[in-house]
Design an enzyme around this catalytic site. Structure first.
Site, PDB file in Angstrom:
ATOM      1  N   ASP A  43       0.865  -1.176   0.000  1.00 38.69           N
ATOM      2  CA  ASP A  43       0.000   0.000   0.000  1.00 38.69           C
ATOM      3  C   ASP A  43       0.903   1.227   0.000  1.00 38.69           C
ATOM      4  O   ASP A  43       1.805   1.320   0.821  1.00 38.69           O
ATOM      5  CB  ASP A  43      -0.864  -0.013   1.267  1.00 38.69           C
ATOM      6  CG  ASP A  43      -2.274   0.454   1.012  1.00 38.69           C
ATOM      7  OD1 ASP A  43      -2.419   1.565   0.481  1.00 38.69           O
ATOM      8  OD2 ASP A  43      -3.217  -0.272   1.365  1.00 38.69           O
ATOM      9  N   ASP A  87      -3.173   4.591  -2.355  1.00 39.13           N
ATOM     10  CA  ASP A  87      -4.253   5.100  -1.516  1.00 39.13           C
ATOM     11  C   ASP A  87      -4.766   6.443  -2.067  1.00 39.13           C
ATOM     12  O   ASP A  87      -3.957   7.300  -2.453  1.00 39.13           O
ATOM     13  CB  ASP A  87      -3.677   5.292  -0.099  1.00 39.13           C
ATOM     14  CG  ASP A  87      -4.742   5.547   0.946  1.00 39.13           C
ATOM     15  OD1 ASP A  87      -5.562   4.656   1.174  1.00 39.13           O
ATOM     16  OD2 ASP A  87      -4.744   6.650   1.533  1.00 39.13           O
ATOM     17  N   HIS A 122     -11.649  -3.113   3.336  1.00 39.40           N
ATOM     18  CA  HIS A 122     -11.542  -2.755   4.752  1.00 39.40           C
ATOM     19  C   HIS A 122     -12.260  -1.453   5.093  1.00 39.40           C
ATOM     20  O   HIS A 122     -12.267  -1.057   6.255  1.00 39.40           O
ATOM     21  CB  HIS A 122     -10.065  -2.642   5.138  1.00 39.40           C
ATOM     22  CG  HIS A 122      -9.385  -1.501   4.424  1.00 39.40           C
ATOM     23  ND1 HIS A 122      -9.185  -1.492   3.066  1.00 39.40           N
ATOM     24  CD2 HIS A 122      -8.903  -0.327   4.876  1.00 39.40           C
ATOM     25  CE1 HIS A 122      -8.599  -0.360   2.718  1.00 39.40           C
ATOM     26  NE2 HIS A 122      -8.415   0.369   3.796  1.00 39.40           N
ATOM     27  N   ASP A 123     -12.807  -0.760   4.099  1.00 37.55           N
ATOM     28  CA  ASP A 123     -13.449   0.536   4.348  1.00 37.55           C
ATOM     29  C   ASP A 123     -14.975   0.465   4.289  1.00 37.55           C
ATOM     30  O   ASP A 123     -15.643   1.471   4.508  1.00 37.55           O
ATOM     31  CB  ASP A 123     -13.006   1.565   3.293  1.00 37.55           C
ATOM     32  CG  ASP A 123     -11.562   1.984   3.477  1.00 37.55           C
ATOM     33  OD1 ASP A 123     -11.083   1.991   4.628  1.00 37.55           O
ATOM     34  OD2 ASP A 123     -10.915   2.292   2.471  1.00 37.55           O
ATOM     35  N   GLU A 130      -6.560   3.539  -5.852  1.00 42.58           N
ATOM     36  CA  GLU A 130      -7.870   3.739  -5.251  1.00 42.58           C
ATOM     37  C   GLU A 130      -8.360   5.108  -5.724  1.00 42.58           C
ATOM     38  O   GLU A 130      -7.886   6.140  -5.249  1.00 42.58           O
ATOM     39  CB  GLU A 130      -7.783   3.715  -3.726  1.00 42.58           C
ATOM     40  CG  GLU A 130      -9.161   3.870  -3.089  1.00 42.58           C
ATOM     41  CD  GLU A 130      -9.101   4.315  -1.621  1.00 42.58           C
ATOM     42  OE1 GLU A 130     -10.119   4.137  -0.932  1.00 42.58           O
ATOM     43  OE2 GLU A 130      -8.078   4.849  -1.185  1.00 42.58           O
TER      44      GLU A 130
HETATM   45  C1  GLC Z   1      -8.153   5.080   1.940  1.00 44.69           C
HETATM   46  C2  GLC Z   1      -7.997   3.869   2.833  1.00 44.69           C
HETATM   47  C3  GLC Z   1      -8.683   4.167   4.130  1.00 44.69           C
HETATM   48  C4  GLC Z   1      -8.025   5.356   4.770  1.00 44.69           C
HETATM   49  C5  GLC Z   1      -8.004   6.554   3.820  1.00 44.69           C
HETATM   50  C6  GLC Z   1      -7.036   7.588   4.293  1.00 44.69           C
HETATM   51  O1  GLC Z   1      -9.473   5.319   1.607  1.00 44.69           O
HETATM   52  O2  GLC Z   1      -8.498   2.735   2.182  1.00 44.69           O
HETATM   53  O3  GLC Z   1      -8.653   3.057   4.993  1.00 44.69           O
HETATM   54  O4  GLC Z   1      -8.711   5.726   5.925  1.00 44.69           O
HETATM   55  O5  GLC Z   1      -7.571   6.196   2.536  1.00 44.69           O
HETATM   56  O6  GLC Z   1      -5.718   7.118   4.153  1.00 44.69           O
END
Ligand code: GLC
Length: 512
Positions: free
Chosen positions: A103, A200, A317-318, A255
């Site tokens: 990540d 991310d 995980h979100d 992402e």
């Molecule tokens: C992304 C991650 C999440 C995190 C956010 C800030 O969306 O998947 O878990 O809280 O970024 O880093």
């Protein structure tokens, strides 16, 4: 479309498994998962048929956002292990033919990161401009319920920007020293041999240089829900160039957390930005054939036109796990797995979905995440008997419901478990060029049904998903045989033309 014999990059054929290290497996008995726990269970991934793992952050972190607040990009947090354990995990994965994606969190660091500690020490500090400081805040809102995206710094009398928690100040990628430093981080891990990165909030990195107020923030939305600036594309092109300079087809999956597939498609650039991007509308979709049809058509339309390779995700995980989103129904969760693993593109599985896990109920003092995302992050139950393979201290979150019955151990011994379904589906992907690289065509059936065919050089598969809670007749041209049934009913038999309630079938031509 690529033919059977045409080489294509490995990641187009991949099945990626997301490991959320805090909850995967605990190797040292402190109640928090770690790298040695991951290494211990690599065979679970191999038996499943996944060939790539994505490791959510294991870097040193004060854990305000469970590791997405990094205070040292090239060090492993002691709760997860150390660099030697990371290297051991990487070699153990590579020995098994598993690729490893790290990540990479470019948008922000922890407020404890030495860069930010320096930046906030005085207005004259050389690293002041590594972050975003302003005399006046605008109306931008932070995610994770954090309110304003600006926090006042008493000591230096300015506000700093954070699109997430105040403990996660945003880096200023317009400063070339930041670009160099973050490229150095990528090099560090590429030199160690990682196969790529999940980036991310890739769409957040570039900010509106005018810092204009935004109406959507006024209406309550966090900026990270829609931020979409040209500068993010420039940053990604720089990262892509660096990654492409390494041998071995390293990959970038971003992402891009905006709910417009057309905008997401732009993050592939002209083949010079992301290799793949997440596309999250299917992750929000309820159990509704109309919604899924729309999501998939949109991907085929928007990405197909650009020859950009799709990805598919139902859980991470979100967000709520997909079984939970579908009302807790295991039948639906299994039917959705047939879809996930037979669409055109690279599927991303979230640890535990192959066990059919639901979200845990996390209440009161057990709550950890300021964003309320604990449910999906519950520990994976490995063994049937409590404490399910988490033998040391009480795990940092409670187990999901039915942990004994859904544990990996119970699932392995139950031919009707989701684990066996995922294994069969992944094995069929491996056997079928049509599933891995064939084109995608929707079939006109009935409103409750989503059906499509995949074809490649004479190889053909059809997927039929019945969203209704009654039997639906779905007539298909030609003769078909049931290769995989989400509930095993009719598997191996000629296709009867009737699909059971909330059942999904993977069919192949019946040439017998
Ligand atoms: C992304 C991650 C999440 C995190 C956010 C800030 O969306 O998947 O878990 O809280 O970024 O880093």
């Amino acid at each position: 479309m690529g033919g059977v014999d045409q080489p294509q990059p490995w990641w187009r054929d991949a099945v990626v498994y997301q490991i959320y290290p805090r909850s995967f497996a605990d190797g040292n008995g402190d109640g928090v998962g770690d790298l040695s726990g991951v290494q211990r269970h690599l065979d679970h991934l191999c038996e499943l048929g996944a060939d790539t793992l994505w490791l959510s952050p294991v870097y040193r972190s004060p854990m305000a956002d469970a590791g997405y607040d990094i205070s040292d990009h090239t060090g492993i947090d002691p709760v997860f292990g150390d660099l030697a354990e990371f290297d051991a995990l990487l070699s153990a994965a590579h020995e098994r033919g598993l690729r490893v994606l790290m990540d990479f969190v470019p948008n922000h660091t922890s407020d404890q990161h030495p860069w930010f500690v320096e930046s906030r020490s005085s207005r004259e500090n050389p690293k002041r401009d590594w972050y975003v400081w302003r005399d006046e805040p605008n109306n931008w809102r932070a995610a994770l319920g954090a309110g304003s995206a600006w926090t006042w710094d008493e000591h230096t009398g300015q506000y700093y920007l954070h699109l997430f928690l105040p403990e996660q100040p945003d880096l200023n990628w317009r400063n070339p020293e930041v670009v160099d430093a973050m490229h150095g981080v990528l090099r560090f891990w590429l030199d160690r041999g990682v196969d790529g990165f999940r980036i991310d909030v890739a769409h957040c990195v570039g900010k509106d240089p005018a810092f204009a107020d935004d109406q959507r923030c006024a209406a309550g939305a966090p900026l990270s829900d829609f931020n979409d600036q040209p500068h993010s594309h420039e940053v990604l092109r720089g990262i892509r160039k660096l990654v492409d300079s390494y041998p071995g087809d390293r990959v970038l999956v971003g992402e891009v957390n905006i709910r417009s597939t057309a905008r997401v498609a732009e993050y592939y650039g002209a083949g010079d930005e992301l290799h793949m991007s997440f596309n999250f509308p299917p992750l929000d979709a309820p159990w509704d054939p109309t919604v899924f049809r729309m999501c998939v058509r949109e991907v085929e339309r928007e990405l197909g036109a650009m020859a950009a390779w799709p990805t598919w995700v139902l859980s991470n995980h979100d967000n709520e796990r997909h079984r939970t989103r579908y009302g807790g129904s295991m039948r639906r969760a299994k039917a959705a797995a047939v879809m996930l693993l037979t669409l055109r593109g690279t599927p991303f599985l979230f640890q535990g979905e192959e066990l059919g896990l639901e979200d845990a109920t996390v209440a009161g003092d057990d709550r950890v995440d300021p964003g309320g995302r604990d449910g999906a992050r519950a520990p994976v139950p490995w063994l049937a008997a409590a404490p399910h393979g988490w033998d040391g201290a009480r795990p940092w979150l409670p187990f999901p419901p039915d942990a004994a019955e859904l544990s990996a151990e119970s699932a392995a011994g139950n031919a009707g478990s989701p684990l066996h379904l995922y294994r069969r589906l992944i094995a069929e992907r491996g056997r079928s060029p049509a599933l891995r690289r064939g084109d995608w065509e929707e079939l006109d059936t009935s409103p409750e049904v989503f059906a499509y065919s995949r074809r490649c050089d004479g190889d053909e598969r059809v997927t039929v998903i019945n969203f209704a809670d009654r039997v639906v007749d779905v007539a298909l041209d030609g003769r078909w045989r049931v290769l995989v049934a989400s509930d095993r009913e009719g598997e191996g038999e000629p296709y009867s033309g009737a699909v059971l309630p909330e059942q999904a079938l993977l069919l192949q031509p019946d040439r017998s």
